[in-house]
Motif scaffolding. Structure first.
Motif, PDB file in Angstrom:
ATOM      1  N   ASN A 246      10.029 -62.501 -66.805  1.00  0.00           N
ATOM      2  CA  ASN A 246      10.135 -63.763 -67.546  1.00  0.00           C
ATOM      3  C   ASN A 246      10.345 -63.511 -69.033  1.00  0.00           C
ATOM      4  N   ARG A 250      13.824 -64.427 -71.322  1.00  0.00           N
ATOM      5  CA  ARG A 250      13.675 -65.333 -72.464  1.00  0.00           C
ATOM      6  C   ARG A 250      14.064 -64.676 -73.780  1.00  0.00           C
ATOM      7  N   ASP A 259      15.750 -66.802 -60.443  1.00  0.00           N
ATOM      8  CA  ASP A 259      14.411 -67.277 -60.091  1.00  0.00           C
ATOM      9  C   ASP A 259      13.898 -66.603 -58.820  1.00  0.00           C
ATOM     10  N   ILE A 262      12.080 -63.387 -59.553  1.00  0.00           N
ATOM     11  CA  ILE A 262      10.769 -63.608 -60.173  1.00  0.00           C
ATOM     12  C   ILE A 262       9.774 -64.138 -59.144  1.00  0.00           C
TER      13      ILE A 262
END
Length: 335
Positions: A246, A250, A259, A262
């Motif tokens: 994450n 970012r 996604d 993750i």
């Protein structure tokens, strides 16, 4: 053993070869190549360089020495490559345009080649504002494209950027970076074409976590006739945790982590082990894509895991990349 004699019977004078390096020979022989990022020390001790390199012994075909990665100061790329080349390692000298002008860069290329460095990766470089010296003055006299053209001219035309002639050109295999995961996506294969036209012979990409996007990039590159003109090594690496993943997506420009990856990490009992499993699966799937010639492993703070990842991926088959022995190292040291 005489180092010069050893280099002399490699491929530097073979038609179609640009360097005397093992990496170029492995790629041109059609083997699945493995390169890895070597983190530079914050020290002036060569033993730190050797210790960091040893964890890759027998599992990689080349070691990239970064050049002020992230605009942070470390031991220089040319120094790391020179130290490791003395010991027989195959190195990739990264050259960033951020910190030096064309005079200094061309001097580093000539000096590196004289010291046995066979491969150069041409990079524009991160802006100083992201690093630990934000007050530094950036140079950017060249960018990655013009740097490729400059080094190719040194090698192939035997002239400096000024037009002045060289008596003996650098025999180097030229590489560049590419990022298929940054929009506009349709532009990325065309950007690759420009780098190949400028002189790039191999490409190492940003981390690949999005296989569908990478497959599209490769298909469009194939349609443009690029896959026969350079060797493409997508970047891979183990994620330590969902939190790390994450943070990366970012804060690190150009990294896209879906996604689904993750979520898989979040659901794992041992996230670090799962990150390695994901990396292994990624390597195995990348190997099946037309035009992929190898992988570039970036395992920040997990360098010791690279041997296990490559071993379990099975991509080397029965091939064993060069491994330094104590005897050969001493022979090179005192030749």
């Amino acid at each position: 053993m005489n180092v010069g004699a050893d280099r002399g019977h490699l491929a530097s004078d073979t038609p179609g070869y640009s360097s005397a390096g093992r990496l170029e020979r492995v790629l041109r022989a059609g083997h699945f190549a493995v390169t890895a990022e070597l983190a530079p020390p914050d020290a002036a001790n060569p033993e730190e360089v050797y210790a960091r390199a040893r964890v890759f012994d027998g599992y990689v075909d080349g070691l990239n020495a970064t050049d002020g990665s992230g605009a942070n100061c470390h031991m220089s790329s040319v120094a790391m490559c020179a130290l490791l080349s003395r010991m027989g390692y195959e190195t990739v000298m990264q050259v960033s345009c951020r910190d030096r002008n064309r005079i200094a860069i061309q001097g580093d290329v000539l000096g590196g080649a004289a010291l046995g460095i066979n491969n150069i990766l041409c990079l524009t470089g991160d802006g100083v504002q992201v690093g630990d010296h934000p007050e530094a003055k950036p140079v950017f006299d060249l960018d990655s494209m013009s740097l490729l053209e400059t080094v190719a001219r040194l090698r192939d035309k035997h002239v400096f950027a000024s037009g002045r002639k060289l008596s003996d050109p650098p025999r180097v295999f030229l590489g560049a970076a590419e990022n298929p995961f940054v929009p506009p996506f349709d532009f990325r294969p065309h950007r690759l074409a420009k780098k190949i036209a400028a002189g790039a012979q191999f490409i190492q990409t940003q981390y690949c976590f999005d296989l569908p996007r990478f497959r599209t990039f490769m298909a469009r590159s194939r349609d443009l006739g690029l896959l026969d003109k350079c060797f493409i090594l997508p970047g891979v690496g183990p994620l330590a945790s969902a939190r790390t993943a994450n943070w990366m997506r970012r804060n690190v420009p150009g990294i896209h982590i879906p996604d689904a990856i993750i979520s898989r990490l979040e659901g794992a009992r041992d996230q670090k082990a799962e990150g390695r499993n994901i990396c292994i699966e990624m390597i195995q799937q990348l190997r099946e894509i037309e035009g992929v010639s190898g992988v570039h492993v970036m395992a920040h703070r997990q360098e010791s895991s690279v041997a296990d990842i490559i071993e379990r991926s099975g991509v080397l088959g029965d091939r064993a990349p060069w491994t330094p022995s104590r005897e050969s190292a001493l022979e090179r040291e005192y030749a």
